[in-house]
Design a protein around this motif. Structure first.
Motif, PDB file in Angstrom:
ATOM      1  N   LEU A  36       0.817  -1.204   0.000  1.00 14.45           N
ATOM      2  CA  LEU A  36       0.000   0.000   0.000  1.00 14.45           C
ATOM      3  C   LEU A  36       0.860   1.266   0.000  1.00 14.45           C
ATOM      4  CD1 LEU A  36      -2.675  -1.181   2.566  1.00 14.45           C
ATOM      5  CD2 LEU A  36      -3.098  -0.678   0.150  1.00 14.45           C
ATOM      6  N   ALA A  37       1.867   1.315   0.855  1.00 15.58           N
ATOM      7  CA  ALA A  37       2.723   2.497   0.919  1.00 15.58           C
ATOM      8  C   ALA A  37       3.445   2.719  -0.403  1.00 15.58           C
ATOM      9  CB  ALA A  37       3.725   2.358   2.069  1.00 15.58           C
ATOM     10  N   ASN A  38       3.997   1.652  -0.967  1.00 13.64           N
ATOM     11  CA  ASN A  38       4.668   1.765  -2.257  1.00 13.64           C
ATOM     12  C   ASN A  38       3.693   2.129  -3.367  1.00 13.64           C
ATOM     13  OD1 ASN A  38       7.472   1.425  -2.138  1.00 13.64           O
ATOM     14  ND2 ASN A  38       7.287  -0.779  -1.876  1.00 13.64           N
ATOM     15  N   GLY A  39       2.523   1.500  -3.339  1.00 11.74           N
ATOM     16  CA  GLY A  39       1.551   1.730  -4.398  1.00 11.74           C
ATOM     17  C   GLY A  39       1.138   3.183  -4.500  1.00 11.74           C
ATOM     18  N   PHE A  40       0.869   3.809  -3.376  1.00 12.02           N
ATOM     19  CA  PHE A  40       0.461   5.211  -3.405  1.00 12.02           C
ATOM     20  C   PHE A  40       1.644   6.132  -3.697  1.00 12.02           C
ATOM     21  CE2 PHE A  40      -3.286   3.524  -1.190  1.00 12.02           C
ATOM     22  CZ  PHE A  40      -4.287   4.133  -1.939  1.00 12.02           C
ATOM     23  N   ALA A  96       0.980   3.608   5.790  1.00 11.97           N
ATOM     24  CA  ALA A  96       0.000   2.554   5.513  1.00 11.97           C
ATOM     25  C   ALA A  96      -0.226   1.647   6.719  1.00 11.97           C
ATOM     26  CB  ALA A  96       0.454   1.729   4.314  1.00 11.97           C
ATOM     27  N   HIS A  97       0.251   2.051   7.901  1.00 12.01           N
ATOM     28  CA  HIS A  97       0.161   1.197   9.098  1.00 12.01           C
ATOM     29  C   HIS A  97      -0.174   2.072  10.286  1.00 12.01           C
ATOM     30  CE1 HIS A  97       1.199  -1.834  12.074  1.00 12.01           C
ATOM     31  NE2 HIS A  97       2.141  -1.059  12.574  1.00 12.01           N
ATOM     32  N   ASP A  98      -1.279   1.773  10.980  1.00 10.51           N
ATOM     33  CA  ASP A  98      -1.709   2.671  12.045  1.00 10.51           C
ATOM     34  C   ASP A  98      -0.710   2.760  13.183  1.00 10.51           C
ATOM     35  OD1 ASP A  98      -2.183   0.154  13.100  1.00 10.51           O
ATOM     36  OD2 ASP A  98      -4.280   0.503  13.593  1.00 10.51           O
ATOM     37  N   GLY A  99       0.106   1.706  13.368  1.00 11.59           N
ATOM     38  CA  GLY A  99       1.114   1.749  14.418  1.00 11.59           C
ATOM     39  C   GLY A  99       2.215   2.767  14.172  1.00 11.59           C
ATOM     40  N   ASN A 100       2.285   3.302  12.964  1.00 13.25           N
ATOM     41  CA  ASN A 100       3.305   4.307  12.645  1.00 13.25           C
ATOM     42  C   ASN A 100       2.865   5.730  12.976  1.00 13.25           C
ATOM     43  OD1 ASN A 100       5.291   2.566  11.539  1.00 13.25           O
ATOM     44  ND2 ASN A 100       4.201   2.499   9.586  1.00 13.25           N
ATOM     45  N   MET A 101       1.616   5.931  13.320  1.00 19.74           N
ATOM     46  CA  MET A 101       1.121   7.295  13.465  1.00 19.74           C
ATOM     47  C   MET A 101       1.774   8.042  14.617  1.00 19.74           C
ATOM     48  SD  MET A 101      -2.912   7.173  12.415  1.00 19.74           S
ATOM     49  CE  MET A 101      -3.403   5.828  13.505  1.00 19.74           C
ATOM     50  N   GLY A 102       1.794   7.421  15.807  1.00 18.15           N
ATOM     51  CA  GLY A 102       2.410   8.084  16.947  1.00 18.15           C
ATOM     52  C   GLY A 102       3.901   8.275  16.762  1.00 18.15           C
ATOM     53  N   ILE A 154     -11.338   3.211  -4.824  1.00 14.80           N
ATOM     54  CA  ILE A 154     -10.689   3.821  -3.662  1.00 14.80           C
ATOM     55  C   ILE A 154      -9.374   4.482  -4.059  1.00 14.80           C
ATOM     56  CG2 ILE A 154      -9.594   3.337  -1.431  1.00 14.80           C
ATOM     57  CD1 ILE A 154     -11.683   1.053  -1.122  1.00 14.80           C
ATOM     58  N   ILE A 155      -8.591   3.813  -4.897  1.00 15.30           N
ATOM     59  CA  ILE A 155      -7.298   4.363  -5.310  1.00 15.30           C
ATOM     60  C   ILE A 155      -7.482   5.689  -6.042  1.00 15.30           C
ATOM     61  CG2 ILE A 155      -5.343   4.031  -6.876  1.00 15.30           C
ATOM     62  CD1 ILE A 155      -5.446   1.051  -6.149  1.00 15.30           C
ATOM     63  N   VAL A 156      -8.409   5.745  -6.985  1.00 11.75           N
ATOM     64  CA  VAL A 156      -8.638   6.982  -7.738  1.00 11.75           C
ATOM     65  C   VAL A 156      -9.048   8.113  -6.802  1.00 11.75           C
ATOM     66  CG1 VAL A 156     -10.123   8.100  -9.441  1.00 11.75           C
ATOM     67  CG2 VAL A 156      -9.191   5.830  -9.908  1.00 11.75           C
ATOM     68  N   GLU A 157      -9.963   7.821  -5.894  1.00 12.90           N
ATOM     69  CA  GLU A 157     -10.440   8.837  -4.952  1.00 12.90           C
ATOM     70  C   GLU A 157      -9.320   9.292  -4.022  1.00 12.90           C
ATOM     71  OE1 GLU A 157     -13.735  11.108  -3.176  1.00 12.90           O
ATOM     72  OE2 GLU A 157     -13.408  10.101  -5.095  1.00 12.90           O
ATOM     73  N   ALA A 158      -8.568   8.338  -3.498  1.00 10.51           N
ATOM     74  CA  ALA A 158      -7.493   8.670  -2.556  1.00 10.51           C
ATOM     75  C   ALA A 158      -6.387   9.469  -3.228  1.00 10.51           C
ATOM     76  CB  ALA A 158      -6.930   7.391  -1.940  1.00 10.51           C
ATOM     77  N   VAL A 159      -5.977   9.074  -4.417  1.00  5.23           N
ATOM     78  CA  VAL A 159      -4.895   9.770  -5.113  1.00  5.23           C
ATOM     79  C   VAL A 159      -5.314  11.191  -5.484  1.00  5.23           C
ATOM     80  CG1 VAL A 159      -3.515   9.811  -7.230  1.00  5.23           C
ATOM     81  CG2 VAL A 159      -3.750   7.683  -5.933  1.00  5.23           C
ATOM     82  N   THR A 160      -6.558  11.357  -5.933  1.00  3.80           N
ATOM     83  CA  THR A 160      -7.047  12.700  -6.264  1.00  3.80           C
ATOM     84  C   THR A 160      -6.996  13.615  -5.052  1.00  3.80           C
ATOM     85  OG1 THR A 160      -8.518  11.834  -7.984  1.00  3.80           O
ATOM     86  CG2 THR A 160      -9.032  14.013  -7.098  1.00  3.80           C
ATOM     87  N   ASN A 161      -7.484  13.133  -3.928  1.00  4.75           N
ATOM     88  CA  ASN A 161      -7.481  13.947  -2.711  1.00  4.75           C
ATOM     89  C   ASN A 161      -6.072  14.172  -2.177  1.00  4.75           C
ATOM     90  OD1 ASN A 161     -10.274  14.150  -2.781  1.00  4.75           O
ATOM     91  ND2 ASN A 161     -10.590  12.352  -1.494  1.00  4.75           N
ATOM     92  N   LEU A 162      -5.218  13.165  -2.313  1.00  4.55           N
ATOM     93  CA  LEU A 162      -3.834  13.309  -1.871  1.00  4.55           C
ATOM     94  C   LEU A 162      -3.120  14.374  -2.686  1.00  4.55           C
ATOM     95  CD1 LEU A 162      -1.353  12.468  -0.250  1.00  4.55           C
ATOM     96  CD2 LEU A 162      -1.029  10.560  -1.856  1.00  4.55           C
ATOM     97  N   HIS A 163      -3.323  14.384  -3.994  1.00  2.00           N
ATOM     98  CA  HIS A 163      -2.679  15.394  -4.840  1.00  2.00           C
ATOM     99  C   HIS A 163      -3.119  16.805  -4.450  1.00  2.00           C
ATOM    100  CE1 HIS A 163      -1.609  12.480  -8.355  1.00  2.00           C
ATOM    101  NE2 HIS A 163      -0.660  12.536  -7.435  1.00  2.00           N
ATOM    102  N   LEU A 210       2.415  14.196   7.616  1.00  2.00           N
ATOM    103  CA  LEU A 210       2.048  12.787   7.829  1.00  2.00           C
ATOM    104  C   LEU A 210       0.693  12.539   7.196  1.00  2.00           C
ATOM    105  CD1 LEU A 210       2.162   9.949   9.104  1.00  2.00           C
ATOM    106  CD2 LEU A 210       1.306  10.984  11.232  1.00  2.00           C
ATOM    107  N   VAL A 211       0.642  11.593   6.253  1.00  2.00           N
ATOM    108  CA  VAL A 211      -0.606  11.242   5.581  1.00  2.00           C
ATOM    109  C   VAL A 211      -0.858   9.750   5.747  1.00  2.00           C
ATOM    110  CG1 VAL A 211      -1.777  11.036   3.362  1.00  2.00           C
ATOM    111  CG2 VAL A 211      -0.477  13.101   3.888  1.00  2.00           C
ATOM    112  N   ASN A 212      -2.010   9.403   6.302  1.00  2.39           N
ATOM    113  CA  ASN A 212      -2.467   8.020   6.345  1.00  2.39           C
ATOM    114  C   ASN A 212      -3.342   7.795   5.123  1.00  2.39           C
ATOM    115  OD1 ASN A 212      -1.345   7.692   9.039  1.00  2.39           O
ATOM    116  ND2 ASN A 212      -3.100   8.884   9.747  1.00  2.39           N
ATOM    117  N   TRP A 213      -2.952   6.909   4.239  1.00  2.67           N
ATOM    118  CA  TRP A 213      -3.634   6.803   2.947  1.00  2.67           C
ATOM    119  C   TRP A 213      -5.141   6.569   3.106  1.00  2.67           C
ATOM    120  CZ3 TRP A 213      -6.758   2.991   1.220  1.00  2.67           C
ATOM    121  CH2 TRP A 213      -6.682   1.746   1.856  1.00  2.67           C
ATOM    122  N   TRP A 214      -5.541   5.804   4.130  1.00  3.09           N
ATOM    123  CA  TRP A 214      -6.955   5.452   4.280  1.00  3.09           C
ATOM    124  C   TRP A 214      -7.820   6.645   4.654  1.00  3.09           C
ATOM    125  CZ3 TRP A 214      -3.069   3.869   7.596  1.00  3.09           C
ATOM    126  CH2 TRP A 214      -3.132   4.335   8.913  1.00  3.09           C
TER     127      TRP A 214
END
Length: 265
Positions: free
Chosen positions: A43-47, A110-116, A227-236, A136-140
């Motif tokens: 997921l992290a690589n994909g985005f 791409a992992h919730d344990g990385n947020m903190g 989901i990918i199209v929506e997430a990438v659009t908003n991320l950009h 910091l961006v959580n893809w989900w």
């Protein structure tokens, strides 16, 4: 641009062109019998790979090992690193990037344990480099609950849980060969929220949990592509807004009267 492909003699030229560095954050963690252990790495690589070149990103290799919660740590295949170790490790990576002169760093998680861990590192870095900005961006979170519900991609479940149909549909869209939901994979329902008011986390093994959660039978390639199209659009859009922000000094005044990046020039 991939940092691994930059020649030493070309590094300075590249650094003058890029607008920000990208550090993808993953994990090696059990995501259920239907899902790959490298789900969060994929997921992290994909985005990261779908960031538009016009944004001028400099993409670093994904960090695959990190701290994992107790509710997945004892499932087979999970590798968990002590939080203090991964915090120091991530700090050294971001510090090395800043030493190159890059001041915008995207932690693409791409992992919730990385947020903190990521927030701790971001605060430490910006204390050292006063003109730095760590995003910091959580893809989900790049797809709103409302838009997902309106699209009707899942029925009777938000699907956002660990190893659930939301996450695994996206992995399936990135790597169709790696997600295999069988008839024996049980749909699980998470317990209700403790409150309709916001709170951060209650750690432990929740109800409706077996190393994954959610109605996994609803996992689909079509949902993942949406989901990918929506997430990438908003991320950009988020990245464009971030890169246009002015550089601020201590005290809040704008540095040299300039924006952080003049996007598109």
């Amino acid at each position: 641009m991939d940092i691994r492909e930059v020649h030493g003699r070309d590094l300075q030229t590249v650094l003058e062109e890029v607008h920000f560095a990208v550090v993808p954050l993953g994990s090696i963690e059990y995501h259920g019998p239907h899902s790959p252990l490298g789900t969060d790495v994929i997921l992290a690589n994909g985005f990261a790979e779908r960031l538009h070149p016009d944004l001028k990103p400099l993409i670093y290799p994904v960090i695959p090992y990190t701290a994992c919660p107790g509710k997945t740590r004892h499932y087979p295949g999970t590798i968990s690193v002590s939080p203090s170790i991964i915090t120091d490790y991530l700090y050294e990576i971001v510090d090395g990037i800043c030493q190159l002169g890059i001041r915008n760093v995207l932690l693409l998680n791409a992992h919730d344990g990385n947020m903190g861990i990521s927030r701790t590192v971001a605060e430490a870095i910006t204390a050292t480099y006063k003109d730095a900005s760590v995003l910091l961006v959580n893809w989900w979170q790049m797809v709103t609950m409302q838009s997902a519900e309106e699209a009707g991609i899942f029925t009777g479940t938000t699907g956002r849980g660990h190893g659930g149909p939301y996450e695994m549909s996206v992995v399936k869209a990135f790597r169709p060969d790696l997600v295999h939901v069988s008839d024996s994979d049980v749909d699980l329902s998470a317990n209700h929220s403790l409150s309709n008011l916001p709170y951060v986390l209650v750690e432990g093994s929740p109800e409706g949990w077996n190393g994954y959660t959610g109605h996994v039978q609803q996992t689909s390639l079509e949902a993942g592509k949406w989901i990918i199209v929506e997430a990438v659009t908003n991320l950009h859009q988020l990245l464009e807004n971030w890169l246009q922000k002015p550089v601020m000094k201590d005290g809040g005044e704008q540095l040299d009267g300039k924006s952080r990046v003049y996007y598109g020039k």
